[in-house]
Scaffold this motif. Structure first.
Motif, mmCIF file in Angstrom:
data_model
loop_
_atom_site.group_PDB
_atom_site.id
_atom_site.type_symbol
_atom_site.label_atom_id
_atom_site.label_comp_id
_atom_site.label_asym_id
_atom_site.label_seq_id
_atom_site.Cartn_x
_atom_site.Cartn_y
_atom_site.Cartn_z
ATOM 1 N N GLU A 210 0.830 -1.205 0.000
ATOM 2 C CA GLU A 210 0.000 0.000 0.000
ATOM 3 C C GLU A 210 0.861 1.250 0.000
ATOM 4 O O GLU A 210 0.543 2.230 -0.681
ATOM 5 N N ARG A 211 1.956 1.226 0.747
ATOM 6 C CA ARG A 211 2.829 2.407 0.819
ATOM 7 C C ARG A 211 3.542 2.678 -0.501
ATOM 8 O O ARG A 211 3.883 3.817 -0.805
ATOM 9 N N LEU A 212 3.768 1.643 -1.295
ATOM 10 C CA LEU A 212 4.436 1.813 -2.593
ATOM 11 C C LEU A 212 3.579 2.590 -3.589
ATOM 12 O O LEU A 212 4.094 3.134 -4.573
ATOM 13 N N LYS A 213 2.263 2.663 -3.357
ATOM 14 C CA LYS A 213 1.362 3.365 -4.270
ATOM 15 C C LYS A 213 1.410 4.881 -4.082
ATOM 16 O O LYS A 213 0.911 5.620 -4.933
ATOM 17 N N VAL A 214 1.993 5.353 -2.979
ATOM 18 C CA VAL A 214 2.073 6.796 -2.721
ATOM 19 C C VAL A 214 3.145 7.402 -3.629
ATOM 20 O O VAL A 214 4.298 6.969 -3.636
ATOM 21 N N LYS A 215 2.748 8.439 -4.395
ATOM 22 C CA LYS A 215 3.669 9.073 -5.345
ATOM 23 C C LYS A 215 4.270 10.379 -4.826
ATOM 24 O O LYS A 215 5.342 10.792 -5.262
ATOM 25 N N ALA A 216 3.566 11.045 -3.917
ATOM 26 C CA ALA A 216 4.072 12.322 -3.412
ATOM 27 C C ALA A 216 3.534 12.570 -2.007
ATOM 28 O O ALA A 216 2.399 12.209 -1.693
ATOM 29 N N VAL A 217 4.389 13.191 -1.167
ATOM 30 C CA VAL A 217 4.008 13.597 0.186
ATOM 31 C C VAL A 217 4.111 15.115 0.241
ATOM 32 O O VAL A 217 5.211 15.670 0.145
ATOM 33 N N ILE A 218 2.968 15.793 0.358
ATOM 34 C CA ILE A 218 2.929 17.260 0.397
ATOM 35 C C ILE A 218 2.926 17.699 1.852
ATOM 36 O O ILE A 218 2.072 17.284 2.636
ATOM 37 N N CYS A 219 3.889 18.536 2.234
ATOM 38 C CA CYS A 219 4.043 18.887 3.656
ATOM 39 C C CYS A 219 4.686 20.249 3.808
ATOM 40 O O CYS A 219 5.021 20.917 2.822
ATOM 41 N N ASP A 220 4.869 20.649 5.082
ATOM 42 C CA ASP A 220 5.616 21.872 5.366
ATOM 43 C C ASP A 220 7.081 21.502 5.573
ATOM 44 O O ASP A 220 7.504 20.382 5.285
ATOM 45 N N ALA A 221 7.853 22.453 6.103
ATOM 46 C CA ALA A 221 9.299 22.251 6.195
ATOM 47 C C ALA A 221 9.741 21.567 7.485
ATOM 48 O O ALA A 221 10.925 21.586 7.834
ATOM 49 N N TYR A 222 8.811 20.952 8.208
ATOM 50 C CA TYR A 222 9.153 20.214 9.430
ATOM 51 C C TYR A 222 10.027 19.017 9.051
ATOM 52 O O TYR A 222 9.660 18.209 8.190
ATOM 53 N N GLN A 223 11.200 18.894 9.677
ATOM 54 C CA GLN A 223 12.206 17.924 9.256
ATOM 55 C C GLN A 223 11.676 16.488 9.250
ATOM 56 O O GLN A 223 11.979 15.703 8.351
ATOM 57 N N THR A 224 10.869 16.136 10.253
ATOM 58 C CA THR A 224 10.313 14.773 10.319
ATOM 59 C C THR A 224 9.470 14.469 9.094
ATOM 60 O O THR A 224 9.501 13.347 8.569
ATOM 61 N N TYR A 225 8.728 15.455 8.593
ATOM 62 C CA TYR A 225 7.885 15.248 7.421
ATOM 63 C C TYR A 225 8.710 15.146 6.139
ATOM 64 O O TYR A 225 8.391 14.335 5.256
ATOM 65 N N LEU A 226 9.755 15.956 6.043
ATOM 66 C CA LEU A 226 10.556 15.993 4.816
ATOM 67 C C LEU A 226 11.239 14.660 4.526
ATOM 68 O O LEU A 226 11.480 14.317 3.371
ATOM 69 N N THR A 227 11.548 13.894 5.568
ATOM 70 C CA THR A 227 12.275 12.635 5.385
ATOM 71 C C THR A 227 11.350 11.418 5.279
ATOM 72 O O THR A 227 11.839 10.289 5.196
ATOM 73 N N MET A 228 10.048 11.641 5.287
ATOM 74 C CA MET A 228 9.120 10.511 5.271
ATOM 75 C C MET A 228 9.212 9.639 4.015
ATOM 76 O O MET A 228 9.174 8.414 4.105
ATOM 77 N N PRO A 229 9.294 10.226 2.817
ATOM 78 C CA PRO A 229 9.367 9.375 1.624
ATOM 79 C C PRO A 229 10.511 8.367 1.661
ATOM 80 O O PRO A 229 10.311 7.189 1.362
ATOM 81 N N GLU A 230 11.700 8.791 2.042
ATOM 82 C CA GLU A 230 12.827 7.866 2.062
ATOM 83 C C GLU A 230 12.691 6.798 3.140
ATOM 84 O O GLU A 230 13.272 5.721 3.029
ATOM 85 N N LYS A 231 11.880 7.078 4.176
ATOM 86 C CA LYS A 231 11.700 6.102 5.254
ATOM 87 C C LYS A 231 10.553 5.133 4.985
ATOM 88 O O LYS A 231 10.674 3.934 5.251
ATOM 89 N N TYR A 232 9.421 5.666 4.475
ATOM 90 C CA TYR A 232 8.215 4.853 4.412
ATOM 91 C C TYR A 232 7.610 4.703 3.016
ATOM 92 O O TYR A 232 6.859 3.764 2.783
ATOM 93 N N PHE A 233 7.931 5.606 2.088
ATOM 94 C CA PHE A 233 7.295 5.588 0.766
ATOM 95 C C PHE A 233 8.364 5.614 -0.330
ATOM 96 O O PHE A 233 8.691 6.684 -0.868
ATOM 97 N N PRO A 234 8.899 4.468 -0.689
ATOM 98 C CA PRO A 234 10.039 4.399 -1.623
ATOM 99 C C PRO A 234 9.770 5.011 -2.990
ATOM 100 O O PRO A 234 10.705 5.468 -3.652
ATOM 101 N N ASN A 235 8.527 5.033 -3.441
ATOM 102 C CA ASN A 235 8.214 5.549 -4.781
ATOM 103 C C ASN A 235 7.720 6.993 -4.764
ATOM 104 O O ASN A 235 7.259 7.503 -5.790
ATOM 105 N N ALA A 236 7.799 7.642 -3.610
ATOM 106 C CA ALA A 236 7.261 9.006 -3.486
ATOM 107 C C ALA A 236 8.373 10.040 -3.397
ATOM 108 O O ALA A 236 9.517 9.734 -3.047
#
Length: 355
Positions: A210-236
């Motif tokens: 299910e996580r592989l289907k996410v293509k983009a994570v739209i967020c603010d500049a909070y550091q925890t949010y910025l690193t989410m794709p590399e941690k949980y969503f490889p294709n985003a």
């Protein structure tokens, strides 16, 4: 007790499911300031061991103070429950009197969680306000909500917006983490805090497929949010939302203006030192130059959106600059202070127009 208190006590007993039960007795009702206390215990009757059937012996009372937020108006209601402790000499079993409204180790009656959950239906109330009303800690109110309420999340969208919302769940958990579908604005789920450990546990429990289907994570500049794709969503990829992108741009422009202003301030300081040397003086105060005055007071030329600037040809005498000025004059003088100012403003305006 007066008639009103008698009526309230009768309603209370009905709610607690001990109506017309002759095995219970109310020994006292006390009222101190804004607190009301109802003393209740079981009548002394023979008790037989549930294990061996022998008659048990009383080992004295164990008193418990229960919070009971029913029939409360301006008072806090407590039940002082006296439980007898029983012992069987034959099989060495110990047990206490049981009450239908009381769970083991509980500090509130059994109906309290239901009343608290009902209050959570009102979205305009904070957890802290509900906890204060029912005379419990906000942490306990939050625990009760998580224990009894199961709100299944929606499937993760291809384009996922994430942000936080101030809910004041507790002193340590003031912000909840919100997941939304960027395409339709629908809320996917809400997590009770935005701690890295909580989010890691949450996302890693979602199947990788299910996580592989996410293509983009739209967020603010909070550091925890910025690193989410590399941690949980490889294709985003990470997409900084436009509001926070402009905020970052403004921050960098402000920093650049401060550097330019420091350059002029250092120039003025050096000029004062040379003048003191030539005149054999030790003056400390530096009169602000026109450049410093412009950089301190008119940085809106660079930072403000051009379509939000109220341009005017009405001229007035500017005492600090020693000249007549209007909006266009101020803009021209400011942009002339550094060769990069005009280009930086044009790039910022181009991005704003793109949005």
């Amino acid at each position: 007790m007066n008639n009103n208190e008698n009526i309230s006590i009768s309603k209370l007993l009905a709610v607690l499911d001990i109506q017309d039960d002759e095995s219970f007795i109310i020994t006292d009702v006390e009222l101190f300031d804004d607190k009301k206390y109802l003393h209740i215990q079981k009548k002394l009757e023979p008790v037989y061991c549930p294990r061996c059937g022998s008659r048990m012996h009383s080992k004295g009372f164990y008193t418990r103070k229960l919070n009971h937020p029913v029939l409360q108006d301006s008072t806090k209601f407590y039940m002082i429950v006296k439980q007898r402790k029983w012992h069987c000499d034959e099989c060495n079993l110990y047990m206490n009197d049981s009450f239908p409204f009381l769970d083991r180790y509980a500090h509130s009656t059994t109906i309290t969680p239901l009343l608290i959950l009902n209050e959570f239906k009102h979205l305009d109330q904070s957890t802290a306000a509900i906890a204060e009303r029912f005379n419990i800690s906000d942490t306990l109110a939050h625990i009760l909500f998580e224990r009894y309420v199961d709100l299944p999340r929606l499937p993760l969208p291809e384009y996922m917006s994430i942000d936080e919302v101030y809910l004041n769940i507790s002193n340590s958990q003031k912000y909840a983490f919100v997941i939304m579908d960027f395409s339709n604005g629908e809320i996917v789920d809400i997590v009770h805090n935005r701690w890295s450990s909580t989010l890691e546990d949450y996302f890693l429990h979602i199947p990788l497929e299910e996580r592989l289907k996410v293509k983009a994570v739209i967020c603010d500049a909070y550091q925890t949010y910025l690193t989410m794709p590399e941690k949980y969503f490889p294709n985003a990829c990470t997409v900084l939302d436009s509001f926070h992108a402009v905020k970052v741009i403004i921050t960098y422009l402000n920093g650049y203006i401060n550097k330019v202003m420091k350059k002029y301030q250092d120039r003025d300081k050096k000029a004062l030192e040379e003048k003191n040397h030539d005149t054999n003086r030790d003056n400390k105060s530096i009169k602000k130059s026109k450049e410093v005055i412009l950089l301190q007071n008119y940085r809106w030329v660079l930072l403000k959106n051009r379509d939000e600037i109220n341009y005017s040809y009405n001229r007035h005498y500017h005492k600090m600059l020693g000249m007549n000025v209007d909006t266009y004059t101020i803009e021209k003088l400011f942009l002339q202070l550094d060769p990069n100012f005009e280009g930086l403003r044009d790039l910022k305006e181009e991005y704003i127009q793109f949005n």
